[in-house]
Design a protein around this motif. Sequence first.
Motif, PDB file in Angstrom:
ATOM      1  N   PHE A 209       1.018  -1.591  -0.130  1.00  0.00           N
ATOM      2  CA  PHE A 209       0.667   0.272   0.384  1.00  0.00           C
ATOM      3  C   PHE A 209       0.810   1.433   0.043  1.00  0.00           C
ATOM      4  CE2 PHE A 209      -2.325   3.505   2.137  1.00  0.00           C
ATOM      5  CZ  PHE A 209      -3.675   3.108   0.817  1.00  0.00           C
ATOM      6  N   ARG A 210       0.409   2.292  -0.439  1.00  0.00           N
ATOM      7  CA  ARG A 210       1.065   3.215  -0.968  1.00  0.00           C
ATOM      8  C   ARG A 210      -0.119   4.406  -0.307  1.00  0.00           C
ATOM      9  NH1 ARG A 210       5.904   3.810  -4.595  1.00  0.00           N
ATOM     10  NH2 ARG A 210       6.064   1.532  -5.502  1.00  0.00           N
ATOM     11  N   GLY A 211       0.566   5.634   0.601  1.00  0.00           N
ATOM     12  CA  GLY A 211      -0.259   6.608   0.917  1.00  0.00           C
ATOM     13  C   GLY A 211      -0.473   6.700   2.407  1.00  0.00           C
ATOM     14  N   ASP A 212      -1.632   7.151   2.848  1.00  0.00           N
ATOM     15  CA  ASP A 212      -2.225   6.982   4.338  1.00  0.00           C
ATOM     16  C   ASP A 212      -3.238   6.643   3.927  1.00  0.00           C
ATOM     17  OD1 ASP A 212      -3.390   7.730   6.323  1.00  0.00           O
ATOM     18  OD2 ASP A 212      -3.713  10.101   6.325  1.00  0.00           O
ATOM     19  N   ILE A 213      -2.920   5.036   5.085  1.00  0.00           N
ATOM     20  CA  ILE A 213      -3.887   3.916   5.347  1.00  0.00           C
ATOM     21  C   ILE A 213      -5.331   4.739   5.792  1.00  0.00           C
ATOM     22  CG2 ILE A 213      -3.797   1.833   6.469  1.00  0.00           C
ATOM     23  CD1 ILE A 213      -1.477   1.357   6.353  1.00  0.00           C
ATOM     24  N   ARG A 214      -4.932   5.559   6.565  1.00  0.00           N
ATOM     25  CA  ARG A 214      -5.997   5.320   7.021  1.00  0.00           C
ATOM     26  C   ARG A 214      -7.559   6.247   5.810  1.00  0.00           C
ATOM     27  NH1 ARG A 214      -5.395  10.509  10.614  1.00  0.00           N
ATOM     28  NH2 ARG A 214      -3.484  10.988   8.620  1.00  0.00           N
ATOM     29  N   LEU A 215      -6.911   6.443   4.713  1.00  0.00           N
ATOM     30  CA  LEU A 215      -7.981   6.670   3.404  1.00  0.00           C
ATOM     31  C   LEU A 215      -7.897   5.209   2.873  1.00  0.00           C
ATOM     32  CD1 LEU A 215      -5.984   9.152   1.893  1.00  0.00           C
ATOM     33  CD2 LEU A 215      -7.814   9.548   2.611  1.00  0.00           C
ATOM     34  N   PHE A 216      -7.916   3.840   3.569  1.00  0.00           N
ATOM     35  CA  PHE A 216      -8.157   2.962   3.268  1.00  0.00           C
ATOM     36  C   PHE A 216      -8.702   2.351   3.863  1.00  0.00           C
ATOM     37  CE2 PHE A 216      -7.780  -1.451   1.664  1.00  0.00           C
ATOM     38  CZ  PHE A 216      -8.246  -1.641   0.719  1.00  0.00           C
ATOM     39  N   GLU A 217      -9.579   2.068   4.827  1.00  0.00           N
ATOM     40  CA  GLU A 217     -10.334   1.962   6.136  1.00  0.00           C
ATOM     41  C   GLU A 217     -11.776   1.836   5.457  1.00  0.00           C
ATOM     42  OE1 GLU A 217     -10.517   4.780   8.863  1.00  0.00           O
ATOM     43  OE2 GLU A 217      -8.200   4.048  10.293  1.00  0.00           O
ATOM     44  N   SER A 218     -11.968   2.407   4.744  1.00  0.00           N
ATOM     45  CA  SER A 218     -13.691   2.290   4.190  1.00  0.00           C
ATOM     46  C   SER A 218     -13.260   1.069   3.232  1.00  0.00           C
ATOM     47  CB  SER A 218     -14.567   3.228   3.500  1.00  0.00           C
ATOM     48  OG  SER A 218     -13.369   3.422   2.127  1.00  0.00           O
ATOM     49  N   GLY A 219     -12.441   0.214   2.194  1.00  0.00           N
ATOM     50  CA  GLY A 219     -11.616  -0.370   1.550  1.00  0.00           C
ATOM     51  C   GLY A 219     -11.875  -1.414   2.127  1.00  0.00           C
ATOM     52  N   VAL A 220     -11.216  -1.094   3.106  1.00  0.00           N
ATOM     53  CA  VAL A 220     -10.950  -2.911   4.003  1.00  0.00           C
ATOM     54  C   VAL A 220     -12.539  -3.349   4.799  1.00  0.00           C
ATOM     55  CG1 VAL A 220     -10.339  -4.390   6.414  1.00  0.00           C
ATOM     56  CG2 VAL A 220      -9.149  -2.397   5.352  1.00  0.00           C
ATOM     57  N   LYS A 221     -13.078  -2.494   5.131  1.00  0.00           N
ATOM     58  CA  LYS A 221     -14.445  -2.806   5.300  1.00  0.00           C
ATOM     59  C   LYS A 221     -15.678  -3.412   4.141  1.00  0.00           C
ATOM     60  CE  LYS A 221     -15.344   0.598   9.357  1.00  0.00           C
ATOM     61  NZ  LYS A 221     -16.117   1.775   9.805  1.00  0.00           N
ATOM     62  N   MET A 222     -15.216  -2.250   2.969  1.00  0.00           N
ATOM     63  CA  MET A 222     -15.911  -3.183   1.957  1.00  0.00           C
ATOM     64  C   MET A 222     -15.550  -5.427   1.319  1.00  0.00           C
ATOM     65  SD  MET A 222     -16.301   0.400  -0.542  1.00  0.00           S
ATOM     66  CE  MET A 222     -17.264   1.936  -0.283  1.00  0.00           C
ATOM     67  N   ILE A 223     -13.688  -5.418   1.548  1.00  0.00           N
ATOM     68  CA  ILE A 223     -13.589  -5.778   1.442  1.00  0.00           C
ATOM     69  C   ILE A 223     -14.288  -7.321   1.940  1.00  0.00           C
ATOM     70  CG2 ILE A 223     -11.302  -7.868   1.225  1.00  0.00           C
ATOM     71  CD1 ILE A 223     -10.123  -5.448   0.228  1.00  0.00           C
ATOM     72  N   GLU A 224     -14.005  -7.171   3.647  1.00  0.00           N
ATOM     73  CA  GLU A 224     -14.557  -7.981   4.574  1.00  0.00           C
ATOM     74  C   GLU A 224     -15.896  -8.519   4.625  1.00  0.00           C
ATOM     75  OE1 GLU A 224     -11.907  -7.128   8.622  1.00  0.00           O
ATOM     76  OE2 GLU A 224     -13.549  -6.076   8.030  1.00  0.00           O
ATOM     77  N   GLU A 225     -16.988  -7.226   3.427  1.00  0.00           N
ATOM     78  CA  GLU A 225     -18.238  -7.338   3.850  1.00  0.00           C
ATOM     79  C   GLU A 225     -18.936  -8.231   2.560  1.00  0.00           C
ATOM     80  OE1 GLU A 225     -20.219  -3.813   3.629  1.00  0.00           O
ATOM     81  OE2 GLU A 225     -19.488  -2.806   5.804  1.00  0.00           O
TER      82      GLU A 225
END
Length: 502
Positions: A209-225
């Motif tokens: 991952f490149r950049g600010d990981i906080r920007l991908f927090e919603s992406g993590v939830k989407m993948i898990e769902e």
Amino acid sequence: MTHPKKDSVRLAPIMFAGTGSDVGKSIISAAFCRIFLQDGYSPAPFKAQNMALNSYATPEGLEIGRAQAVQAEAAGVPCHTDMNPLLLKPTTDKVCQVVLNGRAKGNQEAYEYFKTEGRDELRKAVNQAFDRLNSRYNPIVMEGAGSISEINLRAVDLVNMPMAIHAKANVILVADIDRGGVFASVYGSIMLLTEEERKYVKGILINKFRGDIRLFESGVKMIEELCGIPVIGVVPYYKDIYIEEEDSVMLQTKNLQATYGKVNVAVVLLRHLSNFTDFNVLERDPRVHLYYTNNTDEIEKADIVLVPGTKSTLSDLYELRRNGVAQSIVKAHKKGATVVGICGGYQIMGMEVCDPNHVESSIERLPGLGLLPVSTKMEGEKVTRQVKFAFLDKKDICEGYEIHMGATTFVQGTQASSLNEIEGGLFDGCFVNERCFGTYIHGILDNKPVVDFLLAPYIDKISEETFDYKKFKEEQYNKLADHVRAHVDMDLVYEIMMQVND
């Protein structure tokens, strides 16, 4: 959560499988080998089938993929063929040498290899290797190959889900977010698995991952769902940690020009170059500027020219003569450059390479570079062994390993001498002078006395201190472990590994 101790509970094996090739499975596996070692366990790596030209000799003198040797080093244990029972070494785009339990079994076309006939024997061999390893270490850190969901190869797969099911391993799917399409690759990979296979996938790891990981927090939830599987971590891309690469795909990016203020070392970029890890130590040495090239001008600008190992000596020698690189190496040497050959490069530097029995190719004989007074004859028996040796009659005991076909002998009446004396009274290599020598020993440059000797003629260009490669590697394994640990939920990983798959 308090992590379980090795003497109180046995952890289930963990497999890092991928959404595709080059997603970082090997490095992630090495990281977890070191993490488990740091946490008081006795881990060991395992990859049922590896395809690579980079290989290594075990203490028993058998051959495995270099990536598993690196992972074993990260785990703090000696490497063994059980860690990589099946190794495929490409000789052409369609043909591989098959190495089973450390011994070459001959060449096979890819089409024939991937037929269902004969798979039971190979499957039995890799399963038995895992079982032996699993009885000696805790936990086993397994690595998949390529994509976890190559559905056209499901019936003949030895290394991904069939291996995970045999091992009752908990599978972590590794995805490379840097290449894009991470949602599709993760979801698609899981959905293409059978219902039975899907039960073994217990986590997802997003890598590079490149950049600010906080920007991908919603992406993590989407993948898990979407997948119904937890994301165990998002590991950032790194630039300041140096671990050996599994293959040579990045060597072209190191095709840099000679520079001022350091010793310029050119590694000849052969088409079938193997064991390029021989040069990692120089790549990290602050006294050296190392680059890979087959450009004749850049070779002639180098202070030192290294002719590396190759899986196809005669084919690469033919190409060197055809494209003018052979002449540029000789010209560089005449102008004062040091030329050193390792393994196939040692053979290439001689007077001739002969293959009367067509062991390697249809070419029966080619003249070499003529820099060393030796002649090589290709023979069917492969030499694989670890060695301890004295370099140039010095007292320091050095270490390395041999993996080669062919026997090399001195031309009658030569004034040259052997380069190394191997324990047991054997001799290796050819030494003409401090600017011209060759050896069969891979890893020879990992020894400080050898590197210091190599760089001595250029001491006036060097201002840095000598380099401790073993210490450097240990530091890198620990940095890698710290990096991954900081971005992975290790409590969740241990919780997963205490689950036993029935």
